[in-house]
Design a protein around this motif. Structure first.
Motif, PDB file in Angstrom:
ATOM      1  N   THR B  39       0.804  -0.869   0.076  1.00  0.00           N
ATOM      2  CA  THR B  39       0.316   0.009  -0.157  1.00  0.00           C
ATOM      3  C   THR B  39       0.566   1.098  -0.187  1.00  0.00           C
ATOM      4  O   THR B  39       0.228   2.581   0.252  1.00  0.00           O
ATOM      5  N   LEU B  40       2.228   0.835   0.289  1.00  0.00           N
ATOM      6  CA  LEU B  40       3.303   2.366   0.652  1.00  0.00           C
ATOM      7  C   LEU B  40       2.889   3.000  -0.861  1.00  0.00           C
ATOM      8  O   LEU B  40       2.805   4.910  -0.453  1.00  0.00           O
ATOM      9  N   PRO B  41       2.585   2.880  -2.096  1.00  0.00           N
ATOM     10  CA  PRO B  41       2.935   3.556  -3.642  1.00  0.00           C
ATOM     11  C   PRO B  41       1.876   4.266  -3.190  1.00  0.00           C
ATOM     12  O   PRO B  41       1.533   5.370  -3.659  1.00  0.00           O
ATOM     13  N   TRP B  42       0.452   4.259  -3.177  1.00  0.00           N
ATOM     14  CA  TRP B  42      -0.682   5.262  -3.039  1.00  0.00           C
ATOM     15  C   TRP B  42      -0.250   5.702  -1.869  1.00  0.00           C
ATOM     16  O   TRP B  42      -0.984   6.971  -1.339  1.00  0.00           O
ATOM     17  N   LEU B  43       0.128   5.317  -0.982  1.00  0.00           N
ATOM     18  CA  LEU B  43      -0.121   6.202   0.541  1.00  0.00           C
ATOM     19  C   LEU B  43       0.856   7.877   0.169  1.00  0.00           C
ATOM     20  O   LEU B  43       0.336   9.047   0.767  1.00  0.00           O
TER      21      LEU B  43
END
Lengths: 92, 184
Positions: B39-43
């Protein structure tokens, strides 16, 4: 006399403001519709998918699973949409 | 009943797993979501969206808008950013895999209006394969799991799920106990 006044009125009318208001209204309505669809889908998915999580916690459960955090977030999204609509109609 | 909720609820197993595995009634053995690190990229994109007005709001005066219009622009920007994050969370949260002692269910939320649920009974499982996705996936221990099924039932995929080796082991034990096909 009246024709001159009307021409002046048309000249002095803030068209950019009107265009901004109409765009803001359309955006707010779109956002609100998205918020409603999101909430509907979220409730549907909760019913279909989260039941498994509920059963994992309590295999003999006969009650429905509680609301998730996402439910509160989608309600917040809906409130934001309503606020945007109010702003576009009243404040702009 | 206590449950092992680890990695942001992306790897859920019941505390009574061994008992549930041999239970004759249907019991949920495992619930999987994509590893939280995915989920890191969209966070990060969400963080960027939140920060943009802070850097660009001084330039809003160049547009010669009245204060209410400026307020509306900033508010709608934050509303869009919020919706982006909530929608991404929706997809992460509702893309889940479920393994029970009788069936395997894959719920895919492709977009807001299109969700696909695929299910198969354990006896139809033919092969279970896992695929590692590179250095990051090895470090954080996540990977893809492909479950091949007999007949015309579509294959089931659990993508970027945590602890893939343990998941494969569990599905294989489940197939051994409740299925007819021989697992790999």
């Amino acid at each position: 006399m009246d024709t001159v006044n009307l021409a002046e009125l048309i000249k002095s009318f803030n068209y950019l403001g009107l265009i901004f208001k109409i765009s803001a209204f359309i955006f707010s309505v779109g956002y609100l519709i998205y918020g409603i669809v999101f909430l509907q889908q979220q409730i549907k998915m909760e019913r279909n998918a989260l039941i498994y999580e509920h059963l994992l916690n309590d295999p003999a459960a006969t009650t429905k699973p509680g609301r998730s955090v996402l439910f509160s977030l989608s309600l917040l999204q809906l409130t934001l949409g309503l606020f945007l609509l109010f702003t576009s109609l009243v404040l702009l | 009943m206590s449950t092992n909720h680890s990695l942001w609820h992306s790897y859920l197993i019941p505390a009574t797993l061994e008992k549930d595995l041999v239970n004759k009634e249907e019991r949920v053995l495992l619930i999987l979501r994509a590893h939280p690190i995915t989920t890191l990229p969209w966070l990060l994109v969400g963080l960027g969206l939140v920060l943009i007005p802070i850097f660009f709001s001084p330039y809003l005066t160049l547009l010669k808008l009245n204060p209410n219009q400026e307020l509306f622009l900033i508010l709608s920007w934050y509303a869009l950013s919020f919706s982006y994050l909530v929608t991404k969370f929706f997809f992460w949260y509702f893309n889940l895999g479920v393994v029970t002692n009788q069936k395997i269910v894959d719920v895919d939320a492709n977009n807001l209006l299109n969700t696909v649920t695929t299910a198969t009974v354990v006896s139809k499982v033919e092969e279970v394969n896992k695929k590692s996705l590179g250095i990051i996936s090895s470090y954080f221990d996540y990977g893809d799991i492909y479950i091949e099924t007999a007949g015309e039932i579509p294959n089931i995929e659990f993508l970027k799920v945590p602890h893939p080796s343990e998941v494969v082991k569990l599905i294989n034990s489940n197939v051994k106990l409740h299925g007819h096909s021989k697992p790999r």
